[in-house]
Motif scaffolding. Structure first.
Motif, mmCIF file in Angstrom:
data_model
loop_
_atom_site.group_PDB
_atom_site.id
_atom_site.type_symbol
_atom_site.label_atom_id
_atom_site.label_comp_id
_atom_site.label_asym_id
_atom_site.label_seq_id
_atom_site.Cartn_x
_atom_site.Cartn_y
_atom_site.Cartn_z
ATOM 1 N N GLY A 120 -77.513 58.795 111.530
ATOM 2 C CA GLY A 120 -78.707 57.982 111.798
ATOM 3 C C GLY A 120 -79.676 58.699 112.703
ATOM 4 N N PHE A 121 -80.873 58.058 112.813
ATOM 5 C CA PHE A 121 -81.049 56.673 112.389
ATOM 6 C C PHE A 121 -82.342 56.441 111.593
ATOM 7 C CE2 PHE A 121 -78.152 56.164 115.932
ATOM 8 C CZ PHE A 121 -77.233 55.288 115.385
ATOM 9 N N TRP A 122 -83.090 57.455 111.339
ATOM 10 C CA TRP A 122 -84.405 57.190 110.763
ATOM 11 C C TRP A 122 -84.706 58.017 109.522
ATOM 12 C CZ3 TRP A 122 -83.574 58.205 116.039
ATOM 13 C CH2 TRP A 122 -83.563 57.063 116.836
ATOM 14 N N SER A 123 -83.709 58.522 108.856
ATOM 15 C CA SER A 123 -83.931 59.330 107.664
ATOM 16 C C SER A 123 -83.377 58.625 106.430
ATOM 17 C CB SER A 123 -83.250 60.701 107.795
ATOM 18 O OG SER A 123 -83.768 61.416 108.896
ATOM 19 N N GLN A 124 -83.948 58.937 105.293
ATOM 20 C CA GLN A 124 -83.442 58.376 104.050
ATOM 21 C C GLN A 124 -81.993 58.844 103.845
ATOM 22 O OE1 GLN A 124 -85.767 59.391 100.637
ATOM 23 N NE2 GLN A 124 -84.622 58.083 99.238
ATOM 24 N N GLY A 125 -81.137 57.930 103.471
ATOM 25 C CA GLY A 125 -79.733 58.271 103.285
ATOM 26 C C GLY A 125 -78.881 58.025 104.510
ATOM 27 N N ASP A 126 -79.490 57.632 105.633
ATOM 28 C CA ASP A 126 -78.711 57.319 106.834
ATOM 29 C C ASP A 126 -77.933 56.020 106.620
ATOM 30 O OD1 ASP A 126 -79.724 59.521 108.041
ATOM 31 O OD2 ASP A 126 -81.041 58.466 109.428
ATOM 32 N N GLY A 127 -76.807 55.910 107.265
ATOM 33 C CA GLY A 127 -76.003 54.701 107.151
ATOM 34 C C GLY A 127 -74.617 54.920 107.706
ATOM 35 N N ALA A 128 -73.712 53.998 107.399
ATOM 36 C CA ALA A 128 -72.333 54.090 107.862
ATOM 37 C C ALA A 128 -71.399 53.765 106.707
ATOM 38 C CB ALA A 128 -72.085 53.122 109.020
ATOM 39 N N CYS A 129 -70.187 54.295 106.776
ATOM 40 C CA CYS A 129 -69.171 53.998 105.766
ATOM 41 C C CYS A 129 -67.796 54.170 106.405
ATOM 42 C CB CYS A 129 -69.325 54.887 104.539
ATOM 43 S SG CYS A 129 -69.096 56.650 104.852
ATOM 44 N N PHE A 130 -66.787 53.763 105.685
ATOM 45 C CA PHE A 130 -65.424 53.884 106.197
ATOM 46 C C PHE A 130 -64.456 53.998 105.031
ATOM 47 C CE2 PHE A 130 -66.517 49.392 105.881
ATOM 48 C CZ PHE A 130 -65.449 48.857 105.167
ATOM 49 N N GLU A 131 -63.261 54.465 105.343
ATOM 50 C CA GLU A 131 -62.181 54.538 104.363
ATOM 51 C C GLU A 131 -61.081 53.591 104.819
ATOM 52 O OE1 GLU A 131 -62.011 58.707 102.284
ATOM 53 O OE2 GLU A 131 -61.682 58.970 104.438
ATOM 54 N N ALA A 132 -60.589 52.768 103.887
ATOM 55 C CA ALA A 132 -59.629 51.758 104.317
ATOM 56 C C ALA A 132 -58.888 51.160 103.123
ATOM 57 C CB ALA A 132 -60.355 50.638 105.064
ATOM 58 N N PHE A 133 -57.811 50.465 103.452
ATOM 59 C CA PHE A 133 -57.114 49.607 102.504
ATOM 60 C C PHE A 133 -57.396 48.163 102.904
ATOM 61 C CE2 PHE A 133 -54.435 53.450 102.860
ATOM 62 C CZ PHE A 133 -54.491 53.885 101.537
ATOM 63 N N TYR A 134 -57.653 47.321 101.918
ATOM 64 C CA TYR A 134 -57.927 45.913 102.224
ATOM 65 C C TYR A 134 -56.933 45.008 101.507
ATOM 66 C CZ TYR A 134 -59.738 41.254 101.570
ATOM 67 O OH TYR A 134 -59.826 39.882 101.515
ATOM 68 N N SER A 135 -56.483 43.986 102.201
ATOM 69 C CA SER A 135 -55.682 42.925 101.603
ATOM 70 C C SER A 135 -55.956 41.637 102.386
ATOM 71 C CB SER A 135 -54.187 43.272 101.630
ATOM 72 O OG SER A 135 -53.753 43.484 102.964
ATOM 73 N N HIS A 136 -55.504 40.524 101.848
ATOM 74 C CA HIS A 136 -55.806 39.237 102.474
ATOM 75 C C HIS A 136 -55.224 39.143 103.877
ATOM 76 C CE1 HIS A 136 -54.817 34.903 103.276
ATOM 77 N NE2 HIS A 136 -56.118 34.868 103.127
ATOM 78 N N ALA A 137 -56.035 38.611 104.795
ATOM 79 C CA ALA A 137 -55.591 38.366 106.170
ATOM 80 C C ALA A 137 -55.672 36.873 106.431
ATOM 81 C CB ALA A 137 -56.468 39.133 107.158
ATOM 82 N N ARG A 138 -54.575 36.295 106.790
ATOM 83 C CA ARG A 138 -54.507 34.850 106.991
ATOM 84 C C ARG A 138 -55.420 34.406 108.144
ATOM 85 N NH1 ARG A 138 -48.541 32.527 107.029
ATOM 86 N NH2 ARG A 138 -48.668 33.581 104.990
ATOM 87 N N SER A 139 -56.150 33.334 107.908
ATOM 88 C CA SER A 139 -57.018 32.703 108.928
ATOM 89 C C SER A 139 -58.148 33.614 109.401
ATOM 90 C CB SER A 139 -56.191 32.238 110.131
ATOM 91 O OG SER A 139 -55.178 31.334 109.733
ATOM 92 N N ALA A 140 -58.546 34.590 108.585
ATOM 93 C CA ALA A 140 -59.603 35.525 109.000
ATOM 94 C C ALA A 140 -60.912 34.812 109.367
ATOM 95 C CB ALA A 140 -59.837 36.569 107.921
ATOM 96 N N PRO A 141 -61.399 33.833 108.577
ATOM 97 C CA PRO A 141 -62.649 33.156 108.959
ATOM 98 C C PRO A 141 -62.580 32.496 110.333
ATOM 99 C CG PRO A 141 -62.157 32.724 106.660
ATOM 100 C CD PRO A 141 -60.934 33.384 107.239
ATOM 101 N N HIS A 142 -61.450 31.868 110.627
ATOM 102 C CA HIS A 142 -61.290 31.224 111.933
ATOM 103 C C HIS A 142 -61.226 32.266 113.055
ATOM 104 C CE1 HIS A 142 -59.833 28.516 115.048
ATOM 105 N NE2 HIS A 142 -58.833 29.357 115.262
ATOM 106 N N LYS A 143 -60.460 33.324 112.831
ATOM 107 C CA LYS A 143 -60.279 34.335 113.869
ATOM 108 C C LYS A 143 -61.563 35.124 114.131
ATOM 109 C CE LYS A 143 -55.318 34.946 113.035
ATOM 110 N NZ LYS A 143 -54.271 35.879 112.517
ATOM 111 N N ILE A 144 -62.354 35.370 113.082
ATOM 112 C CA ILE A 144 -63.584 36.150 113.294
ATOM 113 C C ILE A 144 -64.599 35.323 114.076
ATOM 114 C CG2 ILE A 144 -65.015 35.572 111.278
ATOM 115 C CD1 ILE A 144 -64.275 39.114 112.605
#
Length: 214
Positions: free
Chosen positions: A77-101
């Motif tokens: 970043g932060f002011w050029s075309q193509g700037d941004g963020a990304c990540f590498e991860a595994f995702y699966s369901h997390a119980r009660s995530a809406p409440h906890k967040i």
């Protein structure tokens, strides 16, 4: 032959407006290029854990030898075309995530929306969706994330038609959220008020033109 040269030095508050700007520019250029965003990364890791996003890690070398594992989170970043963020991860369901967040970030509507979207699509798929996000290419933004989604069903049941898109967009929205936090933190850390405070606290002095002296 050695000679003594006298130089008048000034504290930040004694400089002209133009010289102050030069002094601030020096400080910004000398800032720790890594340390300023560590707090944002730490909070992001906590948020990922709540949402069921397990960040992949990579080995990085330490100054004294050896290695340590660092989360695969990237940005530019932060002011050029193509700037941004990304990540590498595994995702699966997390119980009660809406409440906890909501407990973790009660005022952050975007995180609430992401958690709700993931919860809703998981519910439609009996909480069996999994995803794998990896970085691809030479840039760092949400569209550099290759995301595959599957349903881990013991009866080999297909995922709903909207599942792949819903999970993919939620993870990309999370990358967008991270970038906005990094941008805000950078703007704060490089603001005149914060820079001035750091210069004064460290006792830096300058010549009349704003050049660092000591």
């Amino acid at each position: 032959m050695p000679r003594i040269v006298e130089t008048t030095v000034y504290q930040l508050g004694e400089l002209s407006t133009e010289a102050k700007e030069k002094a601030r520019a020096w400080f910004r250029e000398s800032m720790d290029t890594d340390g300023w965003y560590e707090f944002v990364y730490e909070d992001f890791e906590a948020i990922c854990a709540i949402l069921g996003v397990r960040l992949k890690t990579r080995a990085v070398r330490l100054h004294g030898g050896g290695t340590r594992q660092k989360p695969c989170v990237y940005f530019r970043g932060f002011w050029s075309q193509g700037d941004g963020a990304c990540f590498e991860a595994f995702y699966s369901h997390a119980r009660s995530a809406p409440h906890k967040i909501r407990a973790h970030a009660p005022q952050d509507g975007e995180l609430h929306r992401i958690a709700d979207a993931l919860q809703a699509v998981q519910k439609r798929n009996f909480y069996q969706l999994r995803a794998d996000a990896s970085h691809r290419g030479h840039y760092y933004h949400e569209y550099c994330m290759a995301i595959s989604v599957e349903r881990d069903s013991p009866t080999c049941q297909d995922m709903t038609a909207d599942a792949e898109e819903a999970v993919t967009e939620a993870l990309r929205d999370l990358a967008r959220w991270l970038y906005r936090q990094l941008e805000r933190e950078y703007e704060y850390q490089t603001s005149d008020a914060v820079v001035d405070e750091a210069i004064i606290a460290n006792g830096y002095t300058f010549t009349a033109s704003g050049r660092r002296f000591g």
